[in-house]
Design a protein around this motif. Structure first.
Motif, PDB file in Angstrom:
ATOM      1  N   CYS A  81      31.892  97.289   1.939  1.00  8.75           N
ATOM      2  CA  CYS A  81      33.142  97.730   2.562  1.00  8.75           C
ATOM      3  C   CYS A  81      33.130  99.204   2.971  1.00  8.75           C
ATOM      4  CB  CYS A  81      34.306  97.503   1.602  1.00  8.75           C
ATOM      5  SG  CYS A  81      34.573  95.780   1.167  1.00  8.75           S
ATOM      6  N   HIS A  82      32.252 100.015   2.408  1.00 12.32           N
ATOM      7  CA  HIS A  82      32.281 101.459   2.678  1.00 12.32           C
ATOM      8  C   HIS A  82      30.921 101.985   3.113  1.00 12.32           C
ATOM      9  CE1 HIS A  82      36.259 102.379   1.021  1.00 12.32           C
ATOM     10  NE2 HIS A  82      35.989 101.614  -0.015  1.00 12.32           N
ATOM     11  N   ALA A  83      30.887 102.667   4.257  1.00 14.42           N
ATOM     12  CA  ALA A  83      29.685 103.408   4.636  1.00 14.42           C
ATOM     13  C   ALA A  83      29.773 104.807   4.037  1.00 14.42           C
ATOM     14  CB  ALA A  83      29.597 103.503   6.153  1.00 14.42           C
ATOM     15  N   VAL A  84      28.633 105.446   3.878  1.00 14.18           N
ATOM     16  CA  VAL A  84      28.626 106.797   3.310  1.00 14.18           C
ATOM     17  C   VAL A  84      28.265 107.834   4.370  1.00 14.18           C
ATOM     18  CG1 VAL A  84      28.118 106.034   0.974  1.00 14.18           C
ATOM     19  CG2 VAL A  84      26.234 106.545   2.534  1.00 14.18           C
ATOM     20  N   VAL A  85      28.158 107.406   5.620  1.00 11.94           N
ATOM     21  CA  VAL A  85      27.870 108.374   6.674  1.00 11.94           C
ATOM     22  C   VAL A  85      29.166 108.755   7.381  1.00 11.94           C
ATOM     23  CG1 VAL A  85      25.450 107.781   7.041  1.00 11.94           C
ATOM     24  CG2 VAL A  85      27.213 106.488   8.227  1.00 11.94           C
ATOM     25  N   ILE A  86      29.162 109.928   7.950  1.00 13.09           N
ATOM     26  CA  ILE A  86      30.365 110.469   8.584  1.00 13.09           C
ATOM     27  C   ILE A  86      30.752 109.598   9.781  1.00 13.09           C
ATOM     28  CG2 ILE A  86      29.057 112.076  10.055  1.00 13.09           C
ATOM     29  CD1 ILE A  86      31.251 114.157   9.444  1.00 13.09           C
ATOM     30  N   GLY A  87      32.054 109.278   9.883  1.00 11.67           N
ATOM     31  CA  GLY A  87      32.555 108.592  11.064  1.00 11.67           C
ATOM     32  C   GLY A  87      32.344 107.089  11.118  1.00 11.67           C
ATOM     33  N   VAL A  88      31.726 106.485  10.113  1.00  8.24           N
ATOM     34  CA  VAL A  88      31.501 105.035  10.157  1.00  8.24           C
ATOM     35  C   VAL A  88      32.480 104.331   9.213  1.00  8.24           C
ATOM     36  CG1 VAL A  88      29.878 103.156   9.751  1.00  8.24           C
ATOM     37  CG2 VAL A  88      29.070 105.308  10.732  1.00  8.24           C
ATOM     38  N   ASN A  89      33.415 103.579   9.792  1.00  9.75           N
ATOM     39  CA  ASN A  89      34.349 102.815   8.979  1.00  9.75           C
ATOM     40  C   ASN A  89      33.963 101.342   9.016  1.00  9.75           C
ATOM     41  OD1 ASN A  89      35.868 105.153   8.498  1.00  9.75           O
ATOM     42  ND2 ASN A  89      36.945 104.879  10.439  1.00  9.75           N
ATOM     43  N   LYS A  90      34.041 100.691   7.862  1.00 11.22           N
ATOM     44  CA  LYS A  90      33.817  99.237   7.797  1.00 11.22           C
ATOM     45  C   LYS A  90      35.180  98.630   7.463  1.00 11.22           C
ATOM     46  CE  LYS A  90      29.057  99.187   6.120  1.00 11.22           C
ATOM     47  NZ  LYS A  90      28.315  98.829   4.883  1.00 11.22           N
ATOM     48  N   VAL A  91      35.215  97.679   6.503  1.00 10.48           N
ATOM     49  CA  VAL A  91      36.507  97.177   6.023  1.00 10.48           C
ATOM     50  C   VAL A  91      37.286  98.335   5.393  1.00 10.48           C
ATOM     51  CG1 VAL A  91      37.575  95.635   4.330  1.00 10.48           C
ATOM     52  CG2 VAL A  91      35.622  94.863   5.664  1.00 10.48           C
ATOM     53  N   GLY A  92      36.559  99.239   4.763  1.00  8.10           N
ATOM     54  CA  GLY A  92      37.147 100.450   4.183  1.00  8.10           C
ATOM     55  C   GLY A  92      36.672 101.677   4.951  1.00  8.10           C
ATOM     56  N   PRO A  93      37.334 102.812   4.726  1.00 10.95           N
ATOM     57  CA  PRO A  93      36.978 104.046   5.442  1.00 10.95           C
ATOM     58  C   PRO A  93      35.652 104.638   4.951  1.00 10.95           C
ATOM     59  CG  PRO A  93      38.645 104.492   3.760  1.00 10.95           C
ATOM     60  CD  PRO A  93      38.452 102.996   3.789  1.00 10.95           C
TER      61      PRO A  93
ATOM     62  N   ASP B 179      38.569 108.442 -10.788  1.00 14.65           N
ATOM     63  CA  ASP B 179      38.327 107.656 -12.000  1.00 14.65           C
ATOM     64  C   ASP B 179      39.489 106.691 -12.237  1.00 14.65           C
ATOM     65  OD1 ASP B 179      36.676 107.263 -14.469  1.00 14.65           O
ATOM     66  OD2 ASP B 179      38.578 107.834 -15.394  1.00 14.65           O
ATOM     67  N   THR B 180      40.715 107.190 -12.102  1.00 13.49           N
ATOM     68  CA  THR B 180      41.896 106.346 -12.303  1.00 13.49           C
ATOM     69  C   THR B 180      41.942 105.242 -11.251  1.00 13.49           C
ATOM     70  OG1 THR B 180      43.049 108.303 -13.087  1.00 13.49           O
ATOM     71  CG2 THR B 180      44.414 106.397 -12.561  1.00 13.49           C
ATOM     72  N   TYR B 181      41.683 105.626 -10.001  1.00  7.45           N
ATOM     73  CA  TYR B 181      41.755 104.655  -8.903  1.00  7.45           C
ATOM     74  C   TYR B 181      40.712 103.556  -9.070  1.00  7.45           C
ATOM     75  CZ  TYR B 181      41.698 102.917  -4.048  1.00  7.45           C
ATOM     76  OH  TYR B 181      41.738 102.135  -2.924  1.00  7.45           O
ATOM     77  N   LEU B 182      39.463 103.958  -9.354  1.00  5.00           N
ATOM     78  CA  LEU B 182      38.378 102.969  -9.408  1.00  5.00           C
ATOM     79  C   LEU B 182      38.486 102.061 -10.626  1.00  5.00           C
ATOM     80  CD1 LEU B 182      35.405 105.136  -8.118  1.00  5.00           C
ATOM     81  CD2 LEU B 182      36.788 103.470  -6.859  1.00  5.00           C
ATOM     82  N   ALA B 183      39.197 102.497 -11.655  1.00  2.00           N
ATOM     83  CA  ALA B 183      39.386 101.636 -12.825  1.00  2.00           C
ATOM     84  C   ALA B 183      40.253 100.437 -12.454  1.00  2.00           C
ATOM     85  CB  ALA B 183      40.020 102.434 -13.959  1.00  2.00           C
ATOM     86  N   ASP B 184      41.234 100.651 -11.582  1.00  2.75           N
ATOM     87  CA  ASP B 184      42.167  99.585 -11.218  1.00  2.75           C
ATOM     88  C   ASP B 184      42.830  99.949  -9.884  1.00  2.75           C
ATOM     89  OD1 ASP B 184      43.986  97.535 -11.089  1.00  2.75           O
ATOM     90  OD2 ASP B 184      45.280  98.309 -12.689  1.00  2.75           O
ATOM     91  N   PRO B 185      42.087  99.759  -8.759  1.00  5.71           N
ATOM     92  CA  PRO B 185      42.583 100.229  -7.459  1.00  5.71           C
ATOM     93  C   PRO B 185      43.993  99.745  -7.139  1.00  5.71           C
ATOM     94  CG  PRO B 185      40.335  99.423  -7.242  1.00  5.71           C
ATOM     95  CD  PRO B 185      40.786  99.093  -8.650  1.00  5.71           C
ATOM     96  N   ARG B 186      44.250  98.484  -7.340  1.00  2.00           N
ATOM     97  CA  ARG B 186      45.533  97.945  -6.891  1.00  2.00           C
ATOM     98  C   ARG B 186      46.650  98.261  -7.871  1.00  2.00           C
ATOM     99  NH1 ARG B 186      44.921  94.986  -2.595  1.00  2.00           N
ATOM    100  NH2 ARG B 186      46.559  93.476  -2.952  1.00  2.00           N
ATOM    101  N   GLY B 187      46.310  98.633  -9.087  1.00  2.00           N
ATOM    102  CA  GLY B 187      47.325  99.074 -10.034  1.00  2.00           C
ATOM    103  C   GLY B 187      47.662 100.542  -9.844  1.00  2.00           C
TER     104      GLY B 187
ATOM    105  N   VAL C  72      47.300 102.661  -6.887  1.00  2.00           N
ATOM    106  CA  VAL C  72      48.077 102.921  -5.673  1.00  2.00           C
ATOM    107  C   VAL C  72      48.672 101.584  -5.265  1.00  2.00           C
ATOM    108  CG1 VAL C  72      48.042 103.829  -3.329  1.00  2.00           C
ATOM    109  CG2 VAL C  72      46.429 104.704  -5.024  1.00  2.00           C
ATOM    110  N   HIS C  73      49.940 101.402  -5.553  1.00  2.32           N
ATOM    111  CA  HIS C  73      50.545 100.088  -5.387  1.00  2.32           C
ATOM    112  C   HIS C  73      50.509  99.653  -3.924  1.00  2.32           C
ATOM    113  CE1 HIS C  73      52.968  96.677  -6.427  1.00  2.32           C
ATOM    114  NE2 HIS C  73      53.755  96.944  -5.400  1.00  2.32           N
ATOM    115  N   GLY C  74      49.948  98.507  -3.668  1.00  3.99           N
ATOM    116  CA  GLY C  74      49.916  97.982  -2.311  1.00  3.99           C
ATOM    117  C   GLY C  74      48.682  98.359  -1.510  1.00  3.99           C
ATOM    118  N   VAL C  75      47.650  98.896  -2.160  1.00  7.54           N
ATOM    119  CA  VAL C  75      46.453  99.262  -1.402  1.00  7.54           C
ATOM    120  C   VAL C  75      45.785  98.035  -0.802  1.00  7.54           C
ATOM    121  CG1 VAL C  75      45.919 101.384  -2.642  1.00  7.54           C
ATOM    122  CG2 VAL C  75      44.948  99.211  -3.414  1.00  7.54           C
ATOM    123  N   LYS C  76      45.104  98.280   0.302  1.00  7.66           N
ATOM    124  CA  LYS C  76      44.410  97.206   1.008  1.00  7.66           C
ATOM    125  C   LYS C  76      43.032  96.922   0.428  1.00  7.66           C
ATOM    126  CE  LYS C  76      44.216  97.666   5.504  1.00  7.66           C
ATOM    127  NZ  LYS C  76      44.134  98.425   6.772  1.00  7.66           N
ATOM    128  N   MET C  77      42.629  97.685  -0.555  1.00  8.48           N
ATOM    129  CA  MET C  77      41.275  97.525  -1.093  1.00  8.48           C
ATOM    130  C   MET C  77      41.233  96.326  -2.032  1.00  8.48           C
ATOM    131  SD  MET C  77      38.824 100.462  -2.588  1.00  8.48           S
ATOM    132  CE  MET C  77      38.471 100.551  -4.313  1.00  8.48           C
TER     133      MET C  77
END
Ligand code: HEC
Length: 125
Positions: free
Chosen positions: A41-53, A88-96, A98-103
């Motif tokens: 879902c994520h590229a690590v190069v500048i300017g390349v977005n996939k399903v995620g930024p 760290d907080t986000y990756l532990a539980d992305p949808r918990g 930031v409520h409503g995230v698309k990830m």
């Protein structure tokens, strides 16, 4: 007498090893986890977005900062910069976190995995 230089060398080797604590986050291990779990879902190069930024230079960036990526309203409303603690907080539980995230990702339950991935993200600049 002949043994002493060797003892000294061993002491030096041992003291330089202690500069790297065993608990330090490991960016190489983090890269492997990233390739397994984030890269679909994520590229690590500048300017390349996939399903995620693109996650190039994400450390300390404001959330939802990639102009041509369609973020969720919840992510756009999130004003806390991506410090290693916030990640760290986000990756532990992305949808918990930031409520409503698309990830659609359940998160990384293991704290050491998260620390390693964040150490890897830190190298992307
Ligand atoms: C199934 C696809 C998917 C997977 C897997 C995934 N992500 Fe995401 N990620 C997204 C999407 C989509 C967004 C945008 C979320 C939004 O707008 O609510 C996002 C957003 C993010 C953001 C915020 C980016 C910004 O510009 O604010 C970070 C940081 C992030 N993801 C890190 C990760 C990491 C690290 C992993 C692996 C451990 C991962 N993601 C796995 C799809 C994914």
């Amino acid at each position: 007498m002949t043994g002493r230089p060797i003892v000294l060398m061993l002491a030096l080797a041992a003291s330089s090893l202690t500069l790297t604590p065993a608990s330090a986050a490991d960016s190489a291990a983090g890269k492997a986890i990233f390739e397994r779990t984030c890269e679909n879902c994520h590229a690590v190069v500048i300017g390349v977005n996939k399903v995620g930024p693109s996650l190039w230079n994400v450390l300390d960036r404001k959330p939802a900062a990639i102009p041509d990526f369609a973020y969720s309203d919840a992510m756009k409303a999130n004003k806390q910069p991506w410090t290693s603690t916030a990640l760290d907080t986000y990756l532990a539980d992305p949808r918990g976190d930031v409520h409503g995230v698309k990830m659609f990702f359940k998160g990384l339950p293991n704290a050491a995995d998260r620390a390693n991935v964040i150490a890897y993200l830190q190298t992307l600049k």
